[in-house]
Write a protein that holds these residues in place. Structure first.
Motif, PDB file in Angstrom:
ATOM      1  N   THR A 124      -1.517  -5.415  -0.239  1.00 50.15           N
ATOM      2  CA  THR A 124      -0.978  -4.125  -0.680  1.00 50.15           C
ATOM      3  C   THR A 124      -0.739  -3.214   0.512  1.00 50.15           C
ATOM      4  O   THR A 124       0.316  -2.576   0.634  1.00 50.15           O
ATOM      5  CB  THR A 124      -1.933  -3.458  -1.688  1.00 50.15           C
ATOM      6  OG1 THR A 124      -2.063  -4.311  -2.836  1.00 50.15           O
ATOM      7  CG2 THR A 124      -1.416  -2.094  -2.124  1.00 50.15           C
ATOM      8  N   SER A 125      -1.714  -3.163   1.421  1.00 49.55           N
ATOM      9  CA  SER A 125      -1.563  -2.314   2.608  1.00 49.55           C
ATOM     10  C   SER A 125      -0.464  -2.840   3.523  1.00 49.55           C
ATOM     11  O   SER A 125       0.290  -2.056   4.112  1.00 49.55           O
ATOM     12  CB  SER A 125      -2.888  -2.205   3.375  1.00 49.55           C
ATOM     13  OG  SER A 125      -3.262  -3.449   3.948  1.00 49.55           O
ATOM     14  N   MET A 126      -0.348  -4.165   3.643  1.00 50.08           N
ATOM     15  CA  MET A 126       0.700  -4.726   4.504  1.00 50.08           C
ATOM     16  C   MET A 126       2.076  -4.480   3.898  1.00 50.08           C
ATOM     17  O   MET A 126       3.026  -4.149   4.616  1.00 50.08           O
ATOM     18  CB  MET A 126       0.464  -6.222   4.727  1.00 50.08           C
ATOM     19  CG  MET A 126       1.478  -6.896   5.650  1.00 50.08           C
ATOM     20  SD  MET A 126       1.689  -6.085   7.267  1.00 50.08           S
ATOM     21  CE  MET A 126       0.105  -6.445   8.053  1.00 50.08           C
ATOM     22  N   ARG A 127       2.198  -4.653   2.583  1.00 49.21           N
ATOM     23  CA  ARG A 127       3.494  -4.369   1.948  1.00 49.21           C
ATOM     24  C   ARG A 127       3.884  -2.902   2.129  1.00 49.21           C
ATOM     25  O   ARG A 127       5.063  -2.577   2.314  1.00 49.21           O
ATOM     26  CB  ARG A 127       3.465  -4.762   0.470  1.00 49.21           C
ATOM     27  CG  ARG A 127       3.681  -6.256   0.255  1.00 49.21           C
ATOM     28  CD  ARG A 127       3.881  -6.592  -1.215  1.00 49.21           C
ATOM     29  NE  ARG A 127       2.650  -6.549  -1.966  1.00 49.21           N
ATOM     30  CZ  ARG A 127       1.842  -7.597  -2.154  1.00 49.21           C
ATOM     31  NH1 ARG A 127       2.131  -8.780  -1.636  1.00 49.21           N
ATOM     32  NH2 ARG A 127       0.737  -7.467  -2.851  1.00 49.21           N
ATOM     33  N   LYS A 128       2.908  -1.992   2.089  1.00 53.65           N
ATOM     34  CA  LYS A 128       3.194  -0.563   2.317  1.00 53.65           C
ATOM     35  C   LYS A 128       3.766  -0.373   3.717  1.00 53.65           C
ATOM     36  O   LYS A 128       4.762   0.353   3.909  1.00 53.65           O
ATOM     37  CB  LYS A 128       1.900   0.236   2.130  1.00 53.65           C
ATOM     38  CG  LYS A 128       1.989   1.701   2.544  1.00 53.65           C
ATOM     39  CD  LYS A 128       2.847   2.515   1.596  1.00 53.65           C
ATOM     40  CE  LYS A 128       2.678   4.010   1.764  1.00 53.65           C
ATOM     41  NZ  LYS A 128       3.000   4.542   3.082  1.00 53.65           N
TER      42      LYS A 128
END
Length: 197
Positions: free
Chosen positions: A186-190
């Protein structure tokens, strides 16, 4: 339905995103295409290697193992943030996964369904980046490496006109997998979404 970009276009896309790229041997022609098709492509898959040492990691990802021949990805992202290209075409990285997840990636859905089936050939449909890390949840992810993961995924997405929801972790594709461990997808996609604007 997107055909894979050419090896030259892949290299250009990575460099255009500001990455330091190392070309390893005959990477453009090193693949598993004799085992099945590569494409259409629908997304990018991120892995961790469960290895230590950049040179050893790149070598393993290029050559593979007796039970799993290489290449094991398209690019190896080492802790220093460099992307080592080890193969291009079909690679032994994704394995069988869940067709519901593939449909969600194609639709770029906000939420992925649970990966609970092994019925779809992921090696055909995903670009793969292996990232040097022991995968124990304690081995650090240097800032340069996380930035390179972000840039590499964004480069592929930018070429194909995809957004960040076309990027998944191996753990989101295949039941029982835990990679990448140590940060959330989730953080990487952000991060990827912010880079793509």
């Amino acid at each position: 339905m997107a055909p894979p970009m050419s090896a030259s276009a892949f290299l250009r896309a990575l460099k255009a995103e500001g990455l330091t790229v190392v070309e390893v041997g005959d990477w453009r022609d090193h693949n598993r295409n004799h085992k099945g098709p590569w494409g259409p492509v629908h997304g990018v898959m991120i892995h961790h290697t469960v290895t230590k040492g950049s040179a050893r990691t790149v070598d393993i990802c290029r050559k593979g193992y007796a039970s799993l021949p290489g290449p094991l990805c398209h690019g190896v992202i080492t802790k220093d943030g460099r992307v080592h290209l080890v193969g291009y075409g079909r690679a032994n990285h994704a394995g069988l996964g869940d067709d519901d997840v593939l449909r969600a990636v194609i639709a770029e859905q906000q939420r992925l369904p649970a990966d609970n089936e092994l019925n779809t050939d992921g090696n055909r449909h995903f670009y793969g980046f292996e990232c040097e890390n022991l995968g124990d949840g304690e081995d650090p992810w240097p800032a340069a490496q996380l930035e390179a993961i972000e840039k590499a995924a964004a480069a592929v997405c930018r070429h194909h006109g995809w957004n960040e929801r076309s990027v998944i972790g191996h753990k989101e594709w295949q039941p029982g997998k835990v990679d990448p461990r140590g940060y959330t997808m989730t953080s990487m996609r952000k991060r990827i979404g912010d880079r793509l604007g």
